[in-house]
Motif scaffolding. Structure first.
Motif, mmCIF file in Angstrom:
data_model
loop_
_atom_site.group_PDB
_atom_site.id
_atom_site.type_symbol
_atom_site.label_atom_id
_atom_site.label_comp_id
_atom_site.label_asym_id
_atom_site.label_seq_id
_atom_site.Cartn_x
_atom_site.Cartn_y
_atom_site.Cartn_z
ATOM 1 N N VAL A 146 2.539 -2.798 1.973
ATOM 2 C CA VAL A 146 2.315 -3.347 0.638
ATOM 3 C C VAL A 146 0.986 -2.877 0.034
ATOM 4 O O VAL A 146 0.901 -2.562 -1.157
ATOM 5 N N ALA A 147 -0.065 -2.773 0.864
ATOM 6 C CA ALA A 147 -1.372 -2.370 0.331
ATOM 7 C C ALA A 147 -1.290 -0.965 -0.273
ATOM 8 O O ALA A 147 -1.849 -0.700 -1.343
ATOM 9 N N ASP A 148 -0.555 -0.065 0.391
ATOM 10 C CA ASP A 148 -0.422 1.302 -0.133
ATOM 11 C C ASP A 148 0.483 1.335 -1.359
ATOM 12 O O ASP A 148 0.283 2.126 -2.282
ATOM 13 N N PHE A 149 1.485 0.480 -1.351
ATOM 14 C CA PHE A 149 2.390 0.361 -2.506
ATOM 15 C C PHE A 149 1.562 0.017 -3.751
ATOM 16 O O PHE A 149 1.681 0.646 -4.802
ATOM 17 N N ARG A 150 0.670 -0.940 -3.597
ATOM 18 C CA ARG A 150 -0.209 -1.343 -4.708
ATOM 19 C C ARG A 150 -1.114 -0.192 -5.136
ATOM 20 O O ARG A 150 -1.325 0.049 -6.315
ATOM 21 N N ARG A 151 -1.636 0.526 -4.148
ATOM 22 C CA ARG A 151 -2.579 1.619 -4.451
ATOM 23 C C ARG A 151 -1.873 2.722 -5.259
ATOM 24 O O ARG A 151 -2.375 3.183 -6.268
ATOM 25 N N VAL A 152 -0.661 3.079 -4.827
ATOM 26 C CA VAL A 152 0.074 4.128 -5.547
ATOM 27 C C VAL A 152 0.418 3.640 -6.956
ATOM 28 O O VAL A 152 0.273 4.370 -7.943
ATOM 29 N N LEU A 153 0.848 2.389 -7.050
ATOM 30 C CA LEU A 153 1.191 1.827 -8.370
ATOM 31 C C LEU A 153 -0.003 1.876 -9.308
ATOM 32 O O LEU A 153 0.113 2.220 -10.480
ATOM 33 N N THR A 155 -2.562 3.861 -9.115
ATOM 34 C CA THR A 155 -2.977 5.235 -9.423
ATOM 35 C C THR A 155 -2.023 5.915 -10.390
ATOM 36 O O THR A 155 -2.457 6.588 -11.318
ATOM 37 N N CYS A 156 -0.707 5.770 -10.165
ATOM 38 C CA CYS A 156 0.179 6.571 -11.030
ATOM 39 C C CYS A 156 1.207 5.752 -11.799
ATOM 40 O O CYS A 156 1.972 6.314 -12.576
ATOM 41 N N GLY A 157 1.242 4.460 -11.602
ATOM 42 C CA GLY A 157 2.122 3.629 -12.431
ATOM 43 C C GLY A 157 3.529 3.457 -11.894
ATOM 44 O O GLY A 157 4.306 2.661 -12.422
ATOM 45 N N CYS A 158 3.890 4.216 -10.856
ATOM 46 C CA CYS A 158 5.207 3.994 -10.244
ATOM 47 C C CYS A 158 5.103 4.255 -8.752
ATOM 48 O O CYS A 158 4.272 5.056 -8.309
ATOM 49 N N CYS A 159 5.943 3.565 -8.008
ATOM 50 C CA CYS A 159 5.990 3.777 -6.561
ATOM 51 C C CYS A 159 7.385 3.377 -6.103
ATOM 52 O O CYS A 159 7.939 2.384 -6.586
ATOM 53 N N MET A 160 7.969 4.171 -5.207
ATOM 54 C CA MET A 160 9.347 3.906 -4.772
ATOM 55 C C MET A 160 9.376 3.756 -3.253
ATOM 56 O O MET A 160 9.110 4.716 -2.530
ATOM 57 N N ILE A 161 9.708 2.553 -2.805
ATOM 58 C CA ILE A 161 9.741 2.311 -1.351
ATOM 59 C C ILE A 161 11.010 1.551 -0.962
ATOM 60 O O ILE A 161 11.770 1.106 -1.833
ATOM 61 N N GLY A 162 11.199 1.373 0.334
ATOM 62 C CA GLY A 162 12.294 0.549 0.835
ATOM 63 C C GLY A 162 11.762 -0.831 1.136
ATOM 64 O O GLY A 162 10.548 -1.062 1.055
ATOM 65 N N GLN A 163 12.668 -1.734 1.516
ATOM 66 C CA GLN A 163 12.170 -3.058 1.893
ATOM 67 C C GLN A 163 11.270 -2.890 3.100
ATOM 68 O O GLN A 163 11.640 -2.219 4.052
ATOM 69 N N THR A 164 10.116 -3.502 3.036
ATOM 70 C CA THR A 164 9.223 -3.446 4.185
ATOM 71 C C THR A 164 9.506 -4.689 5.022
ATOM 72 O O THR A 164 10.315 -5.544 4.630
ATOM 73 N N ALA A 165 8.766 -4.776 6.148
ATOM 74 C CA ALA A 165 8.927 -5.992 6.949
ATOM 75 C C ALA A 165 8.463 -7.176 6.111
ATOM 76 O O ALA A 165 8.870 -8.309 6.324
ATOM 77 N N GLU A 166 7.597 -6.878 5.089
ATOM 78 C CA GLU A 166 7.033 -7.977 4.292
ATOM 79 C C GLU A 166 7.946 -8.385 3.132
ATOM 80 O O GLU A 166 7.980 -9.530 2.747
#
Ligand code: URA
Length: 451
Positions: A146-153, A155-166
């Protein structure tokens, strides 16, 4: 999730399975206990499979659907993205064949200033999955914490991931199980699966693409509209702006099916090229995302803005940036030869002259799964390189001997089975079909709409 609540201590999966099997209505406690026990690993796959099948056959009430969505949503963390400026908008499709719109829309809407936190799924049944497509890009990491998801969002306004354990871990497990137990096609399970993930993302608004036709889980428009209403209602109940477009999936979207091939077509669209059906649908969905994201007054204006962002190269730049930030090789965006390639190909020719009147869409999706582009068992890995390129689609005129489709494959035996399915999928008649199906059938729930 509260694993130590009294209700979970007395919970017996067998009672819940029997009750649903016999057509009973489950309580919120029963649903929550089952979801929590499965997420923890206390209830085995075989019991949950039996329960899922009972739901497919017996259905669910609105209260049960709401309870299931809530339990799945609360199985993990609900993100708070309020510290990021701007509206957060996502789009989600119920699944189709050749449906690669997410890969176009996330960078396109982000280029317009909308924040797109996108949590997607893998291929399900005969349909392709956004995560599998992204992973065809060498190095692309869909498993960001989640922390990296936030960082990418940020920085560039979009981020595409799968469900994490969180995030919505219950859906991650249930989704994989449904894929291989014939329990995908239930509007209640689809609603809970999609909405639990989406509501956990910290979004303000959601654009849903509900597919209908031979390649969709909802084969007819009535069932698609039922699912759309269920999801719009569930989202609104949680205070989100939700719109659902019912769109056509009676033939594959675009011309390419298969993970790496679909990335090639995504880049084509982001360059202002690519097949017209895919391009039009992307613009329509982007129009809604920009409108709900507050960057355009109307959907039509959102579409025009999106066209400009494609023409200027801003949307493609955003895609390249996201790929790089998520560990992918950005050179693949400019040079598709760097994407995985199948070793062999074979072309299917038309047996006669006439017009293509039908393309059995589900069979084409299954042919791609058989090639290795999707999973037949939960533990299967996918082959990113294989797939199918369609040269002729519904409405096209063909002459005997014209190429209809090319199969890209790595295993001879799989290719033979896929070829047979593909041959059976094409129907060629002397005259074109009288009715042309629209790309967009209906729009359900028009939050703040100004067309
Ligand atoms: N997409 C999802 O995320 N879940 C489903 O159940 C079907 C399509």
């Amino acid at each position: 999730m509260n694993p130590t609540s009294p209700s979970t201590q007395s919970f017996r999966a067998i009672d819940v399975i029997r009750k649903k099997r016999d057509g009973g209505e489950l309580s919120q406690n029963e649903i929550e206990s089952l979801v929590n026990a499965y997420t923890r690993g206390d209830t085995p796959d075989y019991q949950v499979s039996a329960w899922l099948m009972a739901v497919v056959l017996r259905g669910m009430t609105r209260a049960e659907t709401a309870a299931l969505t809530d339990a799945m949503l609360r199985s993990g963390e609900v993100l708070d993205l309020s510290s990021l400026p701007g509206k957060k908008v996502d789009k989600h499709s119920t699944g189709g064949v050749g449906d690669k719109t997410s890969l176009v829309l996330a960078p396109l809407a982000a280029a317009a200033g909308v924040v797109v936190p996108m949590i997607s799924g893998r291929g399900l049944g005969h349909t392709g999955g956004t995560l599998d497509k992204l992973e065809a890009i060498p190095g692309f990491n869909v498993n960001l914490p989640v922390a990296d998801f936030r960082r990418v969002l940020k920085t560039c306004g979009c981020c595409m991931i799968g469900q994490t354990a969180e995030i919505a871990p219950a859906d991650r497990k249930l989704y994989a199980l449904r894929d291989v137990t014939g329990t995908v096609e239930s509007p209640y399970l689809i609603c809970a699966s999609i909405m639990s993930k989406k509501l956990a993302e910290g979004i303000d608004a959601l654009v849903l693409d509900v597919k209908t036709g031979s390649g969709a889980f909802m084969k007819n428009e009535k069932d698609a509209a039922f699912l759309a209403e269920l999801m719009v209602e569930t989202g609104e109940r949680m205070g989100k702006q939700v719109v659902a477009l019912i769109t056509d999936m009676d033939q594959p979207l675009g011309n390419m099916i298969g993970n790496a091939l679909e990335v090639v077509e995504v880049v084509d669209v982001l360059r202002g090229e690519g097949p017209e059906d895919l391009r039009q649908l992307c613009l329509e969905l982007a129009g809604w995302m920009l409108h709900l994201g507050g960057v355009s007054d109307t959907v039509a204006e959102g579409k025009r803005q999106s066209e400009k962002l494609i023409a200027s190269g801003a949307a493609l730049d955003k895609f390249r940036q996201m790929v790089e930030l998520q560990g992918g090789d950005p050179r693949t965006i400019d040079d598709p030869k760097k994407l995985p390639h199948a070793e062999h190909s074979m072309t299917l020719s038309s047996p006669k002259s006439g017009y293509v009147t039908t393309l059995q869409c589900e069979q084409i999706g299954t042919a791609c799964v058989i090639l290795g582009g999707g999973r037949e068992r939960k533990e299967d890995s996918v082959d990113p390189a294989v797939g199918i390129v369609l040269h002729k689609k519904v409405g096209d005129a063909v002459s005997a001997g014209d190429p209809l489709a090319t199969i890209y494959y790595n295993a001879e035996a799989r290719a033979a089975r896929a070829r047979q399915l593909l041959e059976e999928s094409y129907r060629i008649a002397d005259a074109p079909a009288r009715e042309k199906r629209p790309l967009i059938h209906r729009v359900i729930g028009k939050p703040g709409e100004k067309n």
